[in-house]
Each structure stands twice: as C-alpha cells, then as structure tokens.
Design a protein around this motif. Structure first.
Motif, mmCIF file in Angstrom:
data_model
loop_
_atom_site.group_PDB
_atom_site.id
_atom_site.type_symbol
_atom_site.label_atom_id
_atom_site.label_comp_id
_atom_site.label_asym_id
_atom_site.label_seq_id
_atom_site.Cartn_x
_atom_site.Cartn_y
_atom_site.Cartn_z
ATOM 1 N N UNK A 176 30.561 46.519 46.316
ATOM 2 C CA UNK A 176 31.511 47.171 45.400
ATOM 3 C C UNK A 176 32.914 46.596 45.569
ATOM 4 N N UNK A 177 33.296 46.319 46.825
ATOM 5 C CA UNK A 177 34.627 45.761 47.071
ATOM 6 C C UNK A 177 34.763 44.372 46.456
ATOM 7 N N UNK A 178 33.743 43.525 46.607
ATOM 8 C CA UNK A 178 33.800 42.186 46.013
ATOM 9 C C UNK A 178 33.731 42.248 44.493
ATOM 10 N N UNK A 179 32.984 43.208 43.954
ATOM 11 C CA UNK A 179 32.942 43.373 42.503
ATOM 12 C C UNK A 179 34.318 43.747 41.967
ATOM 13 N N UNK A 180 34.973 44.680 42.648
ATOM 14 C CA UNK A 180 36.321 45.072 42.235
ATOM 15 C C UNK A 180 37.298 43.912 42.377
ATOM 16 N N UNK A 181 37.181 43.152 43.468
ATOM 17 C CA UNK A 181 38.090 42.024 43.707
ATOM 18 C C UNK A 181 37.928 40.968 42.619
ATOM 19 N N UNK A 182 36.703 40.585 42.313
ATOM 20 C CA UNK A 182 36.481 39.547 41.313
ATOM 21 C C UNK A 182 36.852 40.012 39.904
ATOM 22 N N UNK A 183 36.608 41.282 39.600
ATOM 23 C CA UNK A 183 36.996 41.802 38.283
ATOM 24 C C UNK A 183 38.509 41.772 38.123
ATOM 25 N N UNK A 184 39.213 42.190 39.155
ATOM 26 C CA UNK A 184 40.674 42.165 39.126
ATOM 27 C C UNK A 184 41.179 40.731 39.018
ATOM 28 N N UNK A 185 40.530 39.810 39.722
ATOM 29 C CA UNK A 185 40.917 38.402 39.675
ATOM 30 C C UNK A 185 40.727 37.836 38.270
ATOM 31 N N UNK A 186 39.589 38.148 37.649
ATOM 32 C CA UNK A 186 39.323 37.646 36.302
ATOM 33 C C UNK A 186 40.324 38.207 35.302
ATOM 34 N N UNK A 187 40.693 39.473 35.466
ATOM 35 C CA UNK A 187 41.638 40.103 34.540
ATOM 36 C C UNK A 187 43.013 39.447 34.611
ATOM 37 N N UNK A 188 43.468 39.150 35.829
ATOM 38 C CA UNK A 188 44.835 38.644 35.991
ATOM 39 C C UNK A 188 44.949 37.132 35.826
ATOM 40 N N UNK A 189 43.868 36.388 35.966
ATOM 41 C CA UNK A 189 43.941 34.929 35.836
ATOM 42 C C UNK A 189 43.335 34.418 34.532
ATOM 43 N N UNK A 190 42.466 35.211 33.918
ATOM 44 C CA UNK A 190 41.807 34.762 32.701
ATOM 45 C C UNK A 190 40.677 33.785 32.937
ATOM 46 N N UNK A 191 40.292 33.554 34.190
ATOM 47 C CA UNK A 191 39.206 32.627 34.492
ATOM 48 C C UNK A 191 37.853 33.306 34.283
ATOM 49 N N UNK A 249 40.519 49.874 50.268
ATOM 50 C CA UNK A 249 39.885 51.158 50.526
ATOM 51 C C UNK A 249 38.472 51.237 49.991
ATOM 52 N N UNK A 250 38.210 50.506 48.885
ATOM 53 C CA UNK A 250 36.863 50.530 48.323
ATOM 54 C C UNK A 250 35.854 49.905 49.283
ATOM 55 N N UNK A 251 36.317 48.994 50.143
ATOM 56 C CA UNK A 251 35.416 48.397 51.132
ATOM 57 C C UNK A 251 34.942 49.450 52.130
ATOM 58 N N UNK A 252 35.838 50.316 52.550
ATOM 59 C CA UNK A 252 35.476 51.360 53.502
ATOM 60 C C UNK A 252 34.689 52.485 52.843
#
Length: 317
Positions: free
Chosen positions: A193-208, A184-187
């Motif tokens: 903003x959508x990619x920022x949210x995606x990468x932040x969520x990815x970093x939080x859950x994977x620790x990378x 929904x953030x993409x729309x």
C-alpha cells in the motif's frame, strides 16, 4: 621470511652470481680498458639489472596486488579481500590489511546504523511538526478565509476565494511533504500500500507513465526491511524525476524463496559512467544495514535499473 630478507636474498643471488663470474670467468680488465672488455662489462651489468628486475617483480607482486586493492576498495561494497598466500614475505601484511577492512566495515555499519536511525527519528519529528503545527495553522487560516469570503461584498469575494485556493494547495503540499518524511501508510497498511501510494503520487506530480507489478501475497519482512525498501524506491523515483529524462517507469515487487526483490526501471538516458552521488551512496548504506544486495545497471530499454534484494527472515525463507 620477512619482506626485508626476501628482497635481500634476491639481491644476494644476483650479486653472488656476478661475483662468481668475475672469479672464475676467463675475463681480465686492462688499464686502459679495451673495447671488447668494456662491452663484456656493460653486457654483464645489463644482465644483472634485468635479472634483478625480474626477481624483484616476482617478489613484490603481492604488494602490487595489495596496492591495487587499496586504491579501489569501497566500504559500501563489502567483501573485497586479498587471498592470503601460504608462503610469502607479505603474508602478514595482507592478513593485517584484510583484518583492517573487517574492522572498518563493522565500524562503518555501526556508525551508519546510528546515523540513519537518528535521521529517521528527525524525519518523524519534522513530519509531526508539519502535521500538527503548520498543518493546523494553515487549516485555521483556510477556515478564516472562508468565513471572510462569505461576509465581504462580491468584488472582494473572488480575490479571497483565490487566496483560499492557494492556501488549500499549500496545505496539500505540506501534507505531502509530511507523508514523504514519515510514511504513515507503511506502518498502518504495509509495504504494498505504501509503494502504491508513493508511485501514484509520483505519477501525479511528474506526469510520467508509472507501471506497477506487485506480488499480492508478499512475503513478510520486519520493519527495517520494509523501511529500506520504501526509502530506496523513494530515492530511485526522485533520481528518475531529476536526472533520467524518462517517460516511463516500471516498479516491480516480488519475492523469491530467499528474498524480497524491488526493481525500478526507466527508459531514460541511463546512469552511464557518471560517479555515484549522495543519493545512491545513501541507498547503498541503507542496504548494508540489513545485509541487502543493491545493484544499479542498465535497464532493458537503455535507462537505469535499480534492483534491491532484501533477505527474508530465516523462518519465512
């Protein structure tokens, strides 16, 4: 000249030459055959076979090129065509094969567009149900647990609060799944903003370690282009988490005079010579829908680099 008459002519040349030698050469065959005569006949046969093989190799060379292309052609990499010779016995065959590839690529693109459109619609439906049905039900359970925890004696209050915390984590996971299914953030806020949210969520859950480099004044794209960029980034990060064994990921988004480019690199073990799975082929199918160029190769630090170049609209290019 058709292929039949071409091969017939080549064989006629060889047989005609052999017949001429038999007619005018000072060679006779005795009964029984002498050793020298047998050597001459065997030598003539060998010359005929070699000449016939060479002529057939030349005549059938276009067919060999066609065969190689037929075994390696991939509809997810369009544009693979054979050059049609000006004078050849297989000119019509090669032209027909190229036309068949045109039809297959067009039909595949059309069917993929329908399939991916249906897939996105199903993603939206499931995300809506997760948000409206499952999310609201779990919220009601969470509120009920809170009221119960406030009323029970202290020995049971700790257990209820623990269950309440588990329920809250599950609710967060449901909401995260809903966001992945329908960004929904993409729309609402756009691609960056959508990619920022995606990468932040990815970093939080994977620790990378995720490093972003986004161009602030990004060129405008239509909804399909932004959705393809987002889905390719999503699938690429998922592949990194599952297979790359990486410690750092770089996500770059910038534009050129003609395209918007997404580049995702990791320092993992790389894709190597492994065959492309369903995820990568899905990314290629999405890229084809908007005439984008997808390249997957070795990154600067030995890992995998995914590059997607989406053409900008003509008015913005």
């Amino acid at each position: 000249m058709s292929l039949f008459w071409r091969i017939f002519g080549l064989n006629a040349v060889v047989l005609g030459g052999a017949t001429a030698l038999l007619l005018w050469a000072p060679v006779t065959v005795s009964v029984p055959v002498l050793l020298t005569e047998a050597v001459i006949l065997i030598g003539g046969l060998a010359v005929m076979l070699v000449a016939n093989a060479m002529l057939l190799r030349i005549g059938l060379a276009p067919l060999e090129r066609l065969t190689r292309l037929m075994t390696t052609v991939d509809l997810l990499r369009p544009g693979q065509r054979l050059t049609v010779p000006d004078h050849s016995g297989v000119r019509e065959l090669i032209s027909t094969f190229n036309e068949m590839l045109d039809r297959l690529e067009t039909e595949r693109a059309t069917s993929n567009a329908r399939a991916l459109s249906a897939q996105e619609a199903e993603r939206r439906r499931i995300a809506q149900e997760l948000h409206d049905e499952v999310g609201q039900s779990m919220t009601a359970v969470l509120l009920g647990l809170k009221r119960a925890a406030d009323r029970v004696p202290e020995p049971m209050r700790g257990e209820l609060q623990q269950v309440q915390e588990i329920t809250r984590e599950s609710l967060d996971e449901v909401r995260r799944l809903a966001r992945r299914l329908r960004p929904g953030v993409l729309e609402d806020l756009g691609l960056v903003s959508a990619l920022t949210s995606l990468t932040s969520d990815f970093a939080t859950h994977t620790g990378l370690d995720v490093r972003r480099r986004f161009t602030p004044d990004l060129a405008h794209l239509d909804h399909d282009g932004e959705l393809v960029l987002y889905r390719v980034a999503q699938e690429s990060l998922t592949n990194v988490a599952r297979h790359a064994e990486a410690t750092r990921v770089e996500v770059e988004l910038h534009h050129t005079p003609t395209a918007v480019v997404l580049r995702i690199s990791d320092d993992g073990r790389g894709i190597g010579a492994s065959s492309e799975g369903a995820g990568i082929r899905g990314m290629r199918e999405r890229a084809l829908l908007i005439s984008a160029a997808l390249d997957i190769d070795q990154g600067p630090r030995g890992g995998t680099r995914v590059s997607l170049s989406v053409p900008r609209p003509a008015k913005d290019a």
